[in-house]
Design an enzyme around this catalytic site. Structure first.
Site, mmCIF file in Angstrom:
data_model
loop_
_atom_site.group_PDB
_atom_site.id
_atom_site.type_symbol
_atom_site.label_atom_id
_atom_site.label_comp_id
_atom_site.label_asym_id
_atom_site.label_seq_id
_atom_site.Cartn_x
_atom_site.Cartn_y
_atom_site.Cartn_z
ATOM 1 N N ASP A 22 -48.502 0.696 -51.412
ATOM 2 C CA ASP A 22 -49.484 -0.299 -51.851
ATOM 3 C C ASP A 22 -50.631 0.348 -52.618
ATOM 4 O OD1 ASP A 22 -47.920 -2.137 -50.542
ATOM 5 O OD2 ASP A 22 -49.365 -2.586 -48.962
ATOM 6 N N ASP B 48 -46.111 -4.223 -42.423
ATOM 7 C CA ASP B 48 -45.074 -4.611 -43.390
ATOM 8 C C ASP B 48 -44.486 -3.383 -44.106
ATOM 9 O OD1 ASP B 48 -47.643 -4.429 -44.741
ATOM 10 O OD2 ASP B 48 -46.707 -5.363 -46.489
ATOM 11 N N HIS B 49 -44.806 -2.176 -43.610
ATOM 12 C CA HIS B 49 -44.228 -0.934 -44.136
ATOM 13 C C HIS B 49 -43.601 -0.066 -43.040
ATOM 14 C CE1 HIS B 49 -46.130 -1.516 -48.152
ATOM 15 N NE2 HIS B 49 -46.856 -2.332 -47.405
ATOM 16 N N HIS C 264 -56.323 2.304 -50.198
ATOM 17 C CA HIS C 264 -55.826 1.094 -49.529
ATOM 18 C C HIS C 264 -55.936 1.299 -48.017
ATOM 19 C CE1 HIS C 264 -53.259 -2.407 -48.856
ATOM 20 N NE2 HIS C 264 -52.376 -1.678 -48.198
ATOM 21 N N HIS D 240 -49.419 0.142 -42.391
ATOM 22 C CA HIS D 240 -49.352 -1.321 -42.246
ATOM 23 C C HIS D 240 -47.984 -1.781 -41.740
ATOM 24 C CE1 HIS D 240 -52.989 -2.024 -45.129
ATOM 25 N NE2 HIS D 240 -53.355 -1.909 -43.862
ATOM 26 N N HIS E 203 -44.425 -4.307 -53.321
ATOM 27 C CA HIS E 203 -44.566 -5.772 -53.345
ATOM 28 C C HIS E 203 -44.258 -6.343 -54.723
ATOM 29 C CE1 HIS E 203 -46.444 -6.363 -49.351
ATOM 30 N NE2 HIS E 203 -47.014 -5.188 -49.563
ATOM 31 N N HIS F 149 -47.623 4.231 -45.694
ATOM 32 C CA HIS F 149 -48.849 3.990 -44.906
ATOM 33 C C HIS F 149 -48.528 3.153 -43.686
ATOM 34 C CE1 HIS F 149 -48.710 0.428 -47.486
ATOM 35 N NE2 HIS F 149 -49.677 -0.147 -46.783
#
Ligand code: ZN
Ligand code: FE
Length: 256
Positions: A134, A61-62, A115, A59, A172, A57
């Site tokens: 996530d 942090d990805h 999400h 975000h 995570h 996805h």
């Protein structure tokens, strides 16, 4: 068909980035590269060449290192069709039911929104590996930011249809906090209690609790257990439909 070699790279506070290497073709994918440096270091250590980025996805942090890694290696970026506008550098858009071959290792794509609007999971059946970003966490699930609780429950239900032996490579290390919440809604689940003892031990030694297996998640993760009578009782929704029980559990976790 081929078995992947999978390397887990802990980055930032609590993210996991994964390298998936097909020994037959020597192709290597990185799943959700939050940062580039540790990925390049791991590739160098293994002597692997990056050929693909698989994004679950959008975000940061990805996807944070998408462009940097593409510039450095010329790799191909694969991501969710439903979010193609928000995946930096995307080359190949994939959606539910598509397959994507990493050399001889083939991933089936599952759309698992909730999400975020677009969210993919990549299931490498021959390797018993699911990269689910996530959506599903060890003892938890992603926050419902852009979708609805119903969508998220459908996404988790789709994952629950995979074989119990499937290893859950989530993005995570949230397991210990997730577990503390899980114990508030299923305090009498003996498998959960036993698992938490193991988790506390692993974390006190600085070890990862990920991957887990789908079978273990089905037995202990409250977000996969809205049919549990104890959980329904705990959230005050005995006999309610599963979406409502899931939603109430998710809302309680948001406020935990
Ligand atoms: Zn996210
Ligand atoms: Fe994340």
């Amino acid at each position: 068909m081929s078995q992947l070699e999978i390397l887990q790279i802990p980055v930032l506070n609590d993210n996991y980035v994964y390298l998936a290497h097909d020994p037959q073709s020597k192709q290597t994918a990185v799943i959700d590269p939050a940062v580039g440096g540790p990925v390049m270091d791991a590739l160098a250590t293994k002597g692997w060449t990056l050929t693909h980025i698989l994004n679950t996805h959008h975000h940061a942090d990805h996807t944070g290192a998408n462009l940097e890694l593409k510039a450095e290696t010329g790799c191909t970026i694969v991501g969710p069709k439903a979010d193609r506008d928000r995946i930096p550098g995307i080359d190949v858009e994939v959606a539910d039911g598509d397959t994507y071959a990493l050399g001889k290792a083939v991933a089936r794509v599952l759309d698992v929104p909730g999400h975020t609007r677009g969210h993919n999971a990549y299931w490498f059946k021959e390797s018993d590996a699911l990269f689910c970003g996530d959506t599903l966490f060890a003892l938890g699930c992603g926050r419902v930011f852009e979708g609805t609780h119903k969508q998220m429950w459908n996404s988790l239900s789709k994952i629950m249809d995979l074989p119990d032996a499937t290893r859950i490579y989530c993005a995570h290390e949230y397991t210990q906090t997730n577990g503390r919440f899980a114990l508030t809604v299923e305090p009498g689940n003996p498998l959960l209690i036993a698992r938490m003892t193991e988790i506390d031990q692993l974390r006190s030694q600085g070890k990862p609790t990920v991957p887990s297996t789908l079978g273990l998640e089905k037995a202990t993760n409250p977000f996969l257990r809205p049919s549990s009578a104890d959980l329904q009782q705990a959230v005050g929704l005995v006999g309610a439909n599963l979406v409502d029980v899931f939603a109430e559990t998710r809302i309680r976790k948001d406020n935990f």
